[in-house]
Design a protein around this motif. Structure first.
Motif, PDB file in Angstrom:
ATOM      1  N   ARG A  79       0.826  -1.205   0.000  1.00 42.59           N
ATOM      2  CA  ARG A  79       0.000   0.000   0.000  1.00 42.59           C
ATOM      3  C   ARG A  79       0.860   1.255   0.000  1.00 42.59           C
ATOM      4  N   VAL A  80       1.902   1.244   0.837  1.00 44.01           N
ATOM      5  CA  VAL A  80       2.786   2.412   0.888  1.00 44.01           C
ATOM      6  C   VAL A  80       3.529   2.565  -0.430  1.00 44.01           C
ATOM      7  N   GLY A  81       3.912   1.460  -1.034  1.00 45.37           N
ATOM      8  CA  GLY A  81       4.651   1.513  -2.289  1.00 45.37           C
ATOM      9  C   GLY A  81       3.862   2.104  -3.420  1.00 45.37           C
ATOM     10  N   SER A  82       2.526   2.092  -3.328  1.00 46.42           N
ATOM     11  CA  SER A  82       1.710   2.677  -4.379  1.00 46.42           C
ATOM     12  C   SER A  82       1.590   4.181  -4.237  1.00 46.42           C
ATOM     13  N   PHE A  83       2.124   4.704  -3.163  1.00 49.70           N
ATOM     14  CA  PHE A  83       2.044   6.136  -2.879  1.00 49.70           C
ATOM     15  C   PHE A  83       3.375   6.774  -3.249  1.00 49.70           C
ATOM     16  N   SER A  84       3.349   7.958  -3.821  1.00 51.91           N
ATOM     17  CA  SER A  84       4.588   8.574  -4.312  1.00 51.91           C
ATOM     18  C   SER A  84       5.500   9.041  -3.208  1.00 51.91           C
ATOM     19  N   TYR A 240       1.917  14.743   6.001  1.00 51.71           N
ATOM     20  CA  TYR A 240       1.118  14.089   4.974  1.00 51.71           C
ATOM     21  C   TYR A 240       1.829  12.805   4.555  1.00 51.71           C
ATOM     22  N   GLY A 241       1.117  11.657   4.622  1.00 46.53           N
ATOM     23  CA  GLY A 241       1.698  10.375   4.253  1.00 46.53           C
ATOM     24  C   GLY A 241       2.023   9.555   5.501  1.00 46.53           C
ATOM     25  N   PRO A 242       2.625   8.350   5.375  1.00 42.20           N
ATOM     26  CA  PRO A 242       3.119   7.767   4.136  1.00 42.20           C
ATOM     27  C   PRO A 242       2.044   7.106   3.280  1.00 42.20           C
ATOM     28  N   GLN A 243       0.886   6.710   3.880  1.00 41.50           N
ATOM     29  CA  GLN A 243      -0.171   6.145   3.080  1.00 41.50           C
ATOM     30  C   GLN A 243      -0.956   7.243   2.388  1.00 41.50           C
ATOM     31  N   PRO A 244      -1.594   6.944   1.278  1.00 37.23           N
ATOM     32  CA  PRO A 244      -2.426   7.944   0.592  1.00 37.23           C
ATOM     33  C   PRO A 244      -3.502   8.490   1.520  1.00 37.23           C
ATOM     34  N   GLY A 245      -3.579   9.812   1.623  1.00 36.50           N
ATOM     35  CA  GLY A 245      -4.626  10.450   2.395  1.00 36.50           C
ATOM     36  C   GLY A 245      -4.371  10.565   3.884  1.00 36.50           C
TER      37      GLY A 245
END
Length: 535
Positions: A79-84, A240-245
């Motif tokens: 999940r974290v890897g899908s976030f920039s 902000y982060g590490p997961q989206p939102g």
């Protein structure tokens, strides 16, 4: 589905969070009849801790739960890897790293650069077996612990609130919204506003809060207006982060007017706009957001008669550094086997008193560790100057390694008798010649004795404590012997097999496991694994 409340138990645990679940499981492994009472009808969906430290991961490992934790970490990294942006993308010295970097944590929002850590440091190098199971958020941890508790047959009674208690000297009468309970012991694992602590009349001294923080995962219409990582200003700080939102805000304007009120989308958005200086728009909250403060308090005692406290019921502080969940699990592991021994009737004199004596100093350290982080996070000029100094220290190899060791928990130590450097520390990764690790032999609880003496000297001695101590033979090497308590703490260790070593082991066995159950001459120990000397 909630279980039916039992009216007569050895131990009743109040609170079905990670601390209560771990404690109940440890008690059950000790043979105690235990149940859990939980005020909430359903598990909380609120966001809380995002990872666990080394002692917590090793506690899961010793009970056979590491594979489940490793699966959670793999899913989290996906999940974290899908976030920039990633948790480690903004170390104090600058630079970026790819998702999946080794977990380090942060101090006051300053991410600790994994590339600066001296991973060969003996304290860190001795505890690597659980590296794949540390990125475990609290919600997922509760799920795997709930499954563990269910396998042990422990009833969890939800929607039950404790309303009164009476310590009668030989037990505790507990009033609840579901009727009365008679229990031998009552343990409050029911959070910072613990009903058990209040009803037991235990004081909760400490320092008052000066900030309000929010943690939420939200749908954000315009996330590009938010900066990466932690950002400070005179208005506060945000992340902000590490997961989206995922957003965190901190405002130094005092505690909230009503901590019990639900956290709304508007409240989180307003706070984020204030501290970021942007007009960011949140369109929805995903799950329940949380509100927190830096209230720092420690119970005057962890035990009053037959009422005990663990976790946030015994100590509260800000979440910076991720210490709270881990501190509570450590409480549960320490208390579980000791209280279990008392219930079983074999506890040596004074054993239960060591719970407060051993856990209180660590709790006090955690409170000060979090207070120090608040001191460098305020928006005033003094804190900003101090933050620059700390950031400079954390940009060095020595400074980063020091902070990572503290946060990871690998340097935790209890003051126990004995000169060997392992005594009082959590047992390191000890790999055996048969391919197993010592932790693999601890899934059922109890003491572990690693015997590397050439002739099984230590195991023969420990046979007098059969049923409490599991001996594991492993060929001749150093350390030649290690006695590990059920909570993972080394109670005795030696690099020799001489008379002093044997005498030291015997003293440790009496100190921690009580009177022998039999004569060693009549209970020979079968070696586990090869016993030939290590080449």
């Amino acid at each position: 589905m909630t279980a039916k409340m039992n009216q007569d138990m050895d131990v009743t645990v109040v609170g079905a969070g990670p601390v209560g679940l771990v404690l109940a499981a440890e008690l059950a492994l000790s043979g105690a009849r235990v149940q859990i009472l939980e005020r909430l009808a359903e598990p909380s969906e609120a966001m809380k801790a995002g990872a666990i430290n080394v002692p917590t991961a090793e506690a899961l490992d010793r009970r056979g739960l590491l594979p489940a934790a490793e699966q959670v970490q793999r899913e989290m990294l996906e999940r974290v890897g899908s976030f920039s942006r990633t948790a480690d993308d903004q170390p104090p010295g600058g630079g970026r790293r790819a998702p999946g970097s080794r977990f380090t944590g942060h101090f006051a929002g300053m991410i600790l650069d994994a590339d600066l850590v001296d991973w060969s440091d003996p304290d860190l190098a001795a505890h690597t077996a659980v590296d794949g199971g540390r990125l475990v958020p609290q919600r997922e941890l509760e799920e795997l612990l709930a499954e563990h508790v269910a396998r042990l047959g422990i009833p969890v009674c939800r929607g039950v609130e404790v309303t009164a208690l009476d310590d009668t000297g030989d037990g505790v009468l507990v009033g609840t919204t579901a009727g009365p309970v008679r229990t031998g012991w009552l343990v409050g694992c029911d959070g910072g506003r613990s009903a058990v602590r209040r009803l037991a009349g235990i004081d909760f001294p400490g320092t008052d809060p000066e900030l309000t923080g929010h943690l939420a995962v939200a749908d954000i219409a315009d996330p590009s207006v938010l900066a990466d990582g932690w950002v400070w200003s005179t208005r506060g700080a945000y992340r902000y982060g590490p997961q989206p939102g995922r957003v965190v805000t901190v405002e130094f304007d005092g505690p909230p007017a009503d901590r019990s009120a639900p956290v709304t989308l508007e409240e989180v958005q307003t706070s984020l706009r204030r501290v970021s200086g942007t007009d960011v728009t949140l369109t929805a909250l995903r799950g329940a957001a949380t509100r927190w403060t830096d209230n720092a308090r420690q119970a005057a005692t962890y035990a009053a008669g037959r009422v005990l406290l663990a976790g946030d019921a015994a100590h509260v502080h800000s979440p910076f550094g991720g210490q709270g969940l881990n501190l509570g699990v450590g409480d549960a592991m320490n208390l579980g086997w000791k209280l279990g021994a008392v219930v079983a009737g074999w506890a040596p004199e004074g054993l239960l008193a060591t719970y407060d004596a051993e856990r209180r100093p660590l709790g006090a350290w955690v409170l000060d560790w979090t207070r120090a982080q608040i001191g460098v996070m305020r928006g005033d000029a003094t804190s900003a100057a101090l933050r620059e100094v700390v950031a400079d220290l954390l940009s060095t190899r020595e400074g980063t390694t020091y902070a990572v060791k503290k946060i990871s928990g690998v340097t935790q130590r209890i003051d126990l008798p004995g000169d060997h450097p392992l005594i009082g520390r959590y047992v390191p990764d000890l790999r055996l010649r048969d391919g197993s690790r010592l932790a693999d032999h601890g899934h059922g609880g109890g003491f572990l004795l690693l015997d590397r003496s050439p002739d099984g000297t230590f195991a023969r001695l420990a046979a007098a404590w059969a049923g409490r101590v599991c001996s594991v033979a492993d060929g001749h090497a150093t350390p030649t012997g290690v006695l590990v308590r059920p909570d993972g703490v080394v109670a005795w260790a030696s690099d020799t097999t001489d008379l002093a070593a044997v005498t030291g082991l015997e003293a440790a066995l009496h100190r921690w496991t009580g009177a022998p159950t039999s004569s060693p001459e009549h209970e020979p120990v079968e070696p586990v694994g090869p016993v030939e000397p290590v080449g």
